[in-house]
Design a protein around this motif. Structure first.
Motif, PDB file in Angstrom:
ATOM      1  N   THR A   1       4.727   7.538  -0.333  1.00  9.59           N
ATOM      2  CA  THR A   1       4.423   7.445   1.099  1.00  9.59           C
ATOM      3  C   THR A   1       3.687   6.151   1.402  1.00  9.59           C
ATOM      4  OG1 THR A   1       4.211   9.856   1.206  1.00  9.59           O
ATOM      5  CG2 THR A   1       3.331   8.596   3.063  1.00  9.59           C
ATOM      6  N   THR A   2       4.216   5.389   2.345  1.00  8.34           N
ATOM      7  CA  THR A   2       3.538   4.177   2.794  1.00  8.34           C
ATOM      8  C   THR A   2       2.846   4.451   4.123  1.00  8.34           C
ATOM      9  OG1 THR A   2       5.572   3.426   3.888  1.00  8.34           O
ATOM     10  CG2 THR A   2       5.131   2.585   1.665  1.00  8.34           C
TER      11      THR A   2
ATOM     12  N   THR B   1      -2.495  13.239  -6.133  1.00  3.61           N
ATOM     13  CA  THR B   1      -2.088  11.959  -5.554  1.00  3.61           C
ATOM     14  C   THR B   1      -2.709  10.777  -6.294  1.00  3.61           C
ATOM     15  OG1 THR B   1      -3.914  12.009  -3.948  1.00  3.61           O
ATOM     16  CG2 THR B   1      -1.800  12.955  -3.251  1.00  3.61           C
TER      17      THR B   1
ATOM     18  N   GLU C   1      -2.350   1.234  -4.425  1.00  3.19           N
ATOM     19  CA  GLU C   1      -3.068   0.007  -4.135  1.00  3.19           C
ATOM     20  C   GLU C   1      -4.238  -0.171  -5.094  1.00  3.19           C
ATOM     21  OE1 GLU C   1      -5.281  -2.168  -0.313  1.00  3.19           O
ATOM     22  OE2 GLU C   1      -4.802  -0.028  -0.266  1.00  3.19           O
ATOM     23  N   ASP C   2      -4.873   0.940  -5.467  1.00  3.14           N
ATOM     24  CA  ASP C   2      -6.056   0.893  -6.332  1.00  3.14           C
ATOM     25  C   ASP C   2      -5.726   1.046  -7.811  1.00  3.14           C
ATOM     26  OD1 ASP C   2      -7.619   0.704  -4.015  1.00  3.14           O
ATOM     27  OD2 ASP C   2      -7.725   2.889  -3.823  1.00  3.14           O
TER      28      ASP C   2
ATOM     29  N   SER D   1       8.359   7.527   3.995  1.00 10.63           N
ATOM     30  CA  SER D   1       8.188   8.310   2.768  1.00 10.63           C
ATOM     31  C   SER D   1       9.541   8.560   2.115  1.00 10.63           C
ATOM     32  CB  SER D   1       7.494   9.650   3.057  1.00 10.63           C
ATOM     33  OG  SER D   1       8.333  10.498   3.805  1.00 10.63           O
TER      34      SER D   1
ATOM     35  N   THR E   1       2.545  11.052  -4.548  1.00  5.98           N
ATOM     36  CA  THR E   1       2.230  12.468  -4.716  1.00  5.98           C
ATOM     37  C   THR E   1       3.057  13.023  -5.862  1.00  5.98           C
ATOM     38  OG1 THR E   1       1.783  12.696  -2.346  1.00  5.98           O
ATOM     39  CG2 THR E   1       2.143  14.717  -3.592  1.00  5.98           C
TER      40      THR E   1
ATOM     41  N   MET F   1       0.906   5.736  -1.343  1.00 10.03           N
ATOM     42  CA  MET F   1       0.331   6.883  -2.034  1.00 10.03           C
ATOM     43  C   MET F   1       1.449   7.619  -2.760  1.00 10.03           C
ATOM     44  SD  MET F   1      -2.644   8.320  -2.525  1.00 10.03           S
ATOM     45  CE  MET F   1      -3.635   7.825  -1.110  1.00 10.03           C
TER      46      MET F   1
ATOM     47  N   SER G   1      -3.424   6.578  -5.505  1.00  9.22           N
ATOM     48  CA  SER G   1      -3.368   5.423  -4.621  1.00  9.22           C
ATOM     49  C   SER G   1      -2.823   4.239  -5.414  1.00  9.22           C
ATOM     50  CB  SER G   1      -4.758   5.096  -4.069  1.00  9.22           C
ATOM     51  OG  SER G   1      -4.722   3.853  -3.385  1.00  9.22           O
TER      52      SER G   1
ATOM     53  N   LYS H   1       0.853  -1.188   0.000  1.00 14.81           N
ATOM     54  CA  LYS H   1       0.000   0.000   0.000  1.00 14.81           C
ATOM     55  C   LYS H   1       0.888   1.236   0.000  1.00 14.81           C
ATOM     56  CE  LYS H   1      -3.171  -2.435   3.123  1.00 14.81           C
ATOM     57  NZ  LYS H   1      -3.777  -2.405   4.479  1.00 14.81           N
TER      58      LYS H   1
END
Length: 391
Positions: A184-185, A139, A143-144, A208, A133, A131, A141, A129
């Protein structure tokens, strides 16, 4: 040792391993354990027992340490009781891995039911997982996001690979302004990225990494918060720098190293796996050799060199396991809190004993807690995302 003696030793070790050893048998086992000539037979039997519950590669040094621990406990005849051997068994289970979770045949069913009830609110492990930036502040995601191209950033194409990793590929577009991205995790997350120069970075939970979308000039510089493992692409003409908290900086040309720079740790720990690095804490500097670790104070200009660092324990998170080597309970729980995104609460003073063992990170937190409880030193309750620790 005769064949009959080997068979008897195997029977005794199996009894204690499964938790159904009588005190009279314990004294006989103690006789075998105190004889160094039986070490090879003990190692072979314990390895076979571990294979029955889960395949595992048992490190030889770990097995030797296990044998020493068993000998120390069994050598005191006054302590040869069921509780002592339960603790020895716990050491075996932790040493050999999560297979021990399935070995509860010696625990009464009523006690097993209590454990199930206590852990009814389980917490799943973390995963990939993160994010991303972008330079304009937007941003993504990861994961998605679907695999393939995610964005165009300063002369590089941002890609999520089929393996779920992030990479930057130069696309030949010239004249674009270099931008800065941040990976960033969250707590309970981890991620791997390949930077524009080919350097690979593994980010641990709650971390991060800020970096340019292309490297130019005479140096490559990134900023790290939290923990990361770096495999730096060699380029003698363009040194690689990792900037950390309070002016601490790592300078490398091409090497593999781990940096633990969590703000809630007493020191920033840089551990060298391969190559050479220079650590600077303002005006103080250390050059590390493979197997060494540098400890820089978070709030001062101190710099301490550890010559024989435990590389396997430091980098275990990258390999998907927790590895504890003489770790106190607060160190153990701090690692669990980051990976499972949980709050840790202590009722009373934390126990002073140390913990050793290797446990996979891909299991629910209850499995880890159950193994730790087998030592008889600590107990846990799960209340939502809160773990209560008692001695």
């Amino acid at each position: 040792m005769s064949i009959q003696q080997q068979e008897r030793l195997s029977d005794l070790l199996t009894r204690y391993y499964k938790g159904n050893m009588a005190e009279a048998d314990a004294e006989e086992l103690s006789f075998y354990l105190k004889d160094d000539r039986n070490n090879d037979a003990i190692r072979q039997i314990l390895t076979g027992l571990s294979a029955e519950v889960a395949p595992a590669d048992v490190d030889m040094a770990d097995m030797q340490r296990l044998i020493r621990n068993v000998k120390e406990v069994s050598g005191d005849r006054a302590n040869i009781k069921r509780l002592s051997f339960t603790r020895i068994a716990a050491a075996v289970l932790l040493m050999l891995g999560i297979g021990g979770y399935f070995m509860f045949s010696g625990i009464p069913s009523a006690e097993r039911q209590v454990q199930v009830k206590r852990y009814k609110n389980d917490v799943l492990p973390g995963g990939n997982k993160a994010m991303l930036t972008l330079g304009d502040g937007s941003t993504i995601s990861l994961e998605d996001a679907q695999q393939g191209s995610l964005a165009q950033q300063g002369g590089s194409q941002v890609i999520k690979s089929a393996d779920g990793e992030l990479a930057y590929n130069k696309n030949g577009l010239q004249g674009e302004e270099i931008q800065y991205n941040t990976l960033t995790t969250p707590l309970g997350g981890q991620y791997r990225i390949t930077l524009p120069d080919g350097t690979s970075v593994w980010l641990n939970a709650g971390s991060s990494l800020r970096y340019p979308t292309a490297f130019s000039g005479k140096e490559r510089k990134v900023e790290l918060k939290g923990e990361g493992y770096f495999d730096v692409a060699k380029n003698a003409a363009m040194p690689f720098y990792v900037t950390l908290n309070n002016g601490v900086e790592v300078k490398v040309l091409g090497t593999q190293f781990n940096v633990n720079a969590y703000s809630d740790e007493k020191n920033i720990a840089t551990t060298l796996v391969e190559g050479a690095v220079l650590i600077k804490n303002n005006e103080i500097a250390n050059v590390l050799q493979p197997g060494q670790q540098s400890l820089a104070g978070q709030n001062n200009n101190s710099l301490k060199l550890v010559k024989n660092a435990d590389i396997a324990a430091v980098t275990a998170w990258k390999e998907g396991v927790f590895k504890f080597n003489d770790a106190d309970i607060e160190t153990v729980m701090k690692q669990l809190s980051r990976w499972y995104d949980i709050e840790i609460v202590y009722e009373g003073s934390p126990v002073k004993e140390y913990f050793n063992g290797t446990i996979p990170r891909n299991v629910p937190v209850s499995k880890v807690l159950e193994l730790l409880e087998l030592t008889g030193l600590v107990h846990f309750k799960i209340e939502g995302k809160r773990i209560i620790v008692t001695s």
